[in-house]
Design an enzyme around this catalytic site. Structure first.
Site, PDB file in Angstrom:
ATOM      1  N   ASP A 143      32.118   5.250  -2.745  1.00 57.58           N
ATOM      2  CA  ASP A 143      31.099   5.429  -3.778  1.00 57.58           C
ATOM      3  C   ASP A 143      31.496   5.049  -5.201  1.00 57.58           C
ATOM      4  OD1 ASP A 143      28.497   6.075  -4.210  1.00 57.58           O
ATOM      5  OD2 ASP A 143      28.858   8.170  -4.674  1.00 57.58           O
ATOM      6  N   CYS A 197      11.836  -3.548   7.129  1.00 57.54           N
ATOM      7  CA  CYS A 197      10.820  -2.914   6.283  1.00 57.54           C
ATOM      8  C   CYS A 197       9.431  -3.494   6.550  1.00 57.54           C
ATOM      9  CB  CYS A 197      11.167  -3.091   4.801  1.00 57.54           C
ATOM     10  SG  CYS A 197      12.425  -1.954   4.207  1.00 57.54           S
ATOM     11  N   CYS A 203       7.786   3.750   0.199  1.00 59.27           N
ATOM     12  CA  CYS A 203       8.738   4.254  -0.805  1.00 59.27           C
ATOM     13  C   CYS A 203       8.274   3.882  -2.215  1.00 59.27           C
ATOM     14  CB  CYS A 203      10.147   3.732  -0.532  1.00 59.27           C
ATOM     15  SG  CYS A 203      10.243   1.952  -0.320  1.00 59.27           S
ATOM     16  N   CYS A 207       7.119   6.759  -5.071  1.00 58.43           N
ATOM     17  CA  CYS A 207       8.046   7.059  -6.184  1.00 58.43           C
ATOM     18  C   CYS A 207       7.248   7.586  -7.388  1.00 58.43           C
ATOM     19  CB  CYS A 207       8.834   5.809  -6.576  1.00 58.43           C
ATOM     20  SG  CYS A 207       9.891   6.118  -8.008  1.00 58.43           S
ATOM     21  N   CYS A 223      14.618   6.348 -12.646  1.00 56.11           N
ATOM     22  CA  CYS A 223      14.873   7.012 -11.354  1.00 56.11           C
ATOM     23  C   CYS A 223      15.324   8.458 -11.573  1.00 56.11           C
ATOM     24  CB  CYS A 223      15.933   6.234 -10.586  1.00 56.11           C
ATOM     25  SG  CYS A 223      16.352   7.012  -9.019  1.00 56.11           S
ATOM     26  N   CYS A 250      16.987  12.963  -6.024  1.00 59.74           N
ATOM     27  CA  CYS A 250      15.611  12.852  -5.538  1.00 59.74           C
ATOM     28  C   CYS A 250      15.674  12.176  -4.178  1.00 59.74           C
ATOM     29  CB  CYS A 250      14.794  12.009  -6.527  1.00 59.74           C
ATOM     30  SG  CYS A 250      13.200  11.454  -5.905  1.00 59.74           S
ATOM     31  N   CYS A 253      11.902   8.737  -1.831  1.00 63.53           N
ATOM     32  CA  CYS A 253      11.769   7.408  -1.214  1.00 63.53           C
ATOM     33  C   CYS A 253      12.471   7.336   0.138  1.00 63.53           C
ATOM     34  CB  CYS A 253      12.233   6.304  -2.159  1.00 63.53           C
ATOM     35  SG  CYS A 253      13.898   6.482  -2.774  1.00 63.53           S
ATOM     36  N   CYS A 257      10.181   7.489   4.255  1.00 59.20           N
ATOM     37  CA  CYS A 257      10.521   6.284   5.025  1.00 59.20           C
ATOM     38  C   CYS A 257      10.330   6.543   6.518  1.00 59.20           C
ATOM     39  CB  CYS A 257      11.954   5.864   4.740  1.00 59.20           C
ATOM     40  SG  CYS A 257      12.429   4.379   5.655  1.00 59.20           S
TER      41      CYS A 257
HETATM   42  S1  SF4 Z   1       9.581   3.321   3.181  1.00 54.21           S
HETATM   43 FE1  SF4 Z   1      11.374   2.617   4.333  1.00 54.21          FE
HETATM   44  S2  SF4 Z   1      10.579   1.045   5.741  1.00 54.21           S
HETATM   45 FE2  SF4 Z   1       9.025   1.395   4.187  1.00 54.21          FE
HETATM   46  S3  SF4 Z   1       9.451  -0.193   2.649  1.00 54.21           S
HETATM   47 FE3  SF4 Z   1      10.495   1.672   1.991  1.00 54.21          FE
HETATM   48  S4  SF4 Z   1      12.554   1.473   2.801  1.00 54.21           S
HETATM   49 FE4  SF4 Z   1      11.294  -0.004   3.914  1.00 54.21          FE
HETATM   50  S1  SF4 Z   2      15.130   8.435  -5.803  1.00 53.70           S
HETATM   51 FE1  SF4 Z   2      13.090   9.218  -6.418  1.00 53.70          FE
HETATM   52  S2  SF4 Z   2      12.766   8.421  -8.486  1.00 53.70           S
HETATM   53 FE2  SF4 Z   2      14.455   7.219  -7.585  1.00 53.70          FE
HETATM   54  S3  SF4 Z   2      13.469   5.453  -6.661  1.00 53.70           S
HETATM   55 FE3  SF4 Z   2      13.566   7.004  -5.046  1.00 53.70          FE
HETATM   56  S4  SF4 Z   2      11.588   8.105  -5.190  1.00 53.70           S
HETATM   57 FE4  SF4 Z   2      11.849   6.947  -7.085  1.00 53.70          FE
END
Ligand code: SF4
Ligand code: SF4
Length: 357
Positions: A143, A197, A203, A207, A223, A250, A253, A257
């Protein structure tokens, strides 16, 4: 020993070390890395100065492994599933409580948990490949190294980079910790994981702060993960509403999925949540004192936000809760000795007062 035999030994060793997925990519400058300098130049990394680390020739270290490890020939990528049997952030609605990102619940710091496994794998690599051990070079990262791990994870076949910028595996989902070993060995390489995807945009649509400015593109400044963990001091007022009741990180997203719907869970004790961290009470964190912070979050990634940041986040969450019962606490916190907490408490109190709930 033949390349194929060493590669097979590495894969076997990775499984024995406790990685759920492992693959190997060549240490090349893949196309995705070409976007990195522009992303930095446009300020999309916010105040994360470590992302802008440069070598002696002023090259961005993360833009190419040639800048940090010119000897590297291969990148071994291991992934560990940290998902546990607890609800997602979008399944919980108690307005008195907030959200800490799933990865930060665990009993052990994930850096240590992943590094332990990498070290074991590295040891096997050094002791198991016979005559090649003499001038073998290796370096392990979890990381924080100058490498964009997810790019190598993609080319190691561990998963594709989703539109939410996370690595996703078709069976394991995206609740994955990644660790990498750079090595001077030439190895047999995996095929990159294909992008699955498709036409999905869940996602991006979900957001709350529009941080996914385009598929596969994140503006960290917007973010919630960045804002609640990395950002110091005041959070721009225009973005506070969108932060909801997020206290540290967070997961939205990833929670939305579809590839996480059937993601397996781990029973590893080290990744089970510490008491009180799944959906914690806002008041508890807003009023936390230094001693308790040190004690509760010893060896936890939550320390990265620091006490001031965590309390600031809790105060914003109270303002976003719609709960007038927090008004008295917020008024008291408006004169908190920490000016960051005090300033955000005044904003939150004003917001609650205006909500008329
Ligand atoms: S929700 Fe998951 S499958 Fe859908 S676009 Fe986002 S990352 Fe890709
Ligand atoms: S972590 Fe939360 S704020 Fe950041 S991109 Fe994903 S949904 Fe958006």
């Amino acid at each position: 020993m033949q390349i194929a035999s060493i590669t097979a030994l590495i894969k076997q060793s990775a499984r024995q070390a406790g990685f759920d997925l492992a693959g190997i990519a060549p240490a090349r400058d893949f196309a995705e890395l070409q976007h990195f300098p522009r992303w930095i130049a446009e300020g999309k990394a916010g105040e994360m100065k470590y992302m802008e680390a440069r070598d002696q020739s002023a090259n961005l270290k993360r833009a190419s492994l040639r800048h940090v490890a010119p000897w590297a020939r291969s990148v071994i990528v291991g992934a560990i599933n940290y998902n546990t049997q607890h609800p997602c952030s979008n399944q919980i609605a108690d307005p008195d409580r907030g959200w800490i990102s799933r990865y930060a619940w665990s009993r052990d710091d994930y850096h240590d948990a992943v590094m332990r496994r990498l070290r074991r794998l590295e040891k096997d690599l050094r002791t198991g490949n016979g005559s090649l051990t003499t001038d073998l070079q290796t370096r392990c990262y979890v990381d924080t190294g100058p490498i964009v791990e997810r790019v190598y994870a993609k080319y190691a076949g561990v998963g594709w980079i989703g539109k939410n910028t996370c690595i996703i595996h078709q069976r394991q989902g995206s609740w994955l910790f990644l660790g990498v070993i750079l090595t001077s060995l030439d190895l047999a390489y995996d095929f990159p994981a294909p992008d699955r995807c498709g036409t999905c945009t869940r996602c991006i649509d979900a957001c709350p702060t529009d941080a996914l400015i385009a598929p596969y593109q994140l503006d960290a400044n917007k973010c919630i993960s960045y804002l609640t963990i990395e950002k110091r001091g005041a959070i721009p007022e225009e973005i506070r509403d969108g932060m909801g009741r997020h206290l540290f990180g967070c997961d939205i997203c990833q929670d939305v999925c579809p590839w996480n719907r059937k993601a397996p869970t781990t029973s590893a004790p080290e990744f089970q949540p510490r008491e009180g961290l799944v959906n914690p009470a806002l008041e508890w964190l807003a009023e936390m004192k230094c001693d308790e912070f040190r004690e509760r979050f010893r060896a936890s990634p939550i320390r990265r936000a620091k006490l001031s940041g965590l309390r600031r986040n809790a105060v914003i969450a109270m303002g976003n809760s719609g709960q007038r019962k927090f008004q008295a606490t917020l008024e008291r916190l408006s004169s908190d000795p920490d000016p960051v907490v005090a300033g955000h408490a005044r904003w939150a109190a004003r917001k609650l007062a205006a909500s008329g709930v």
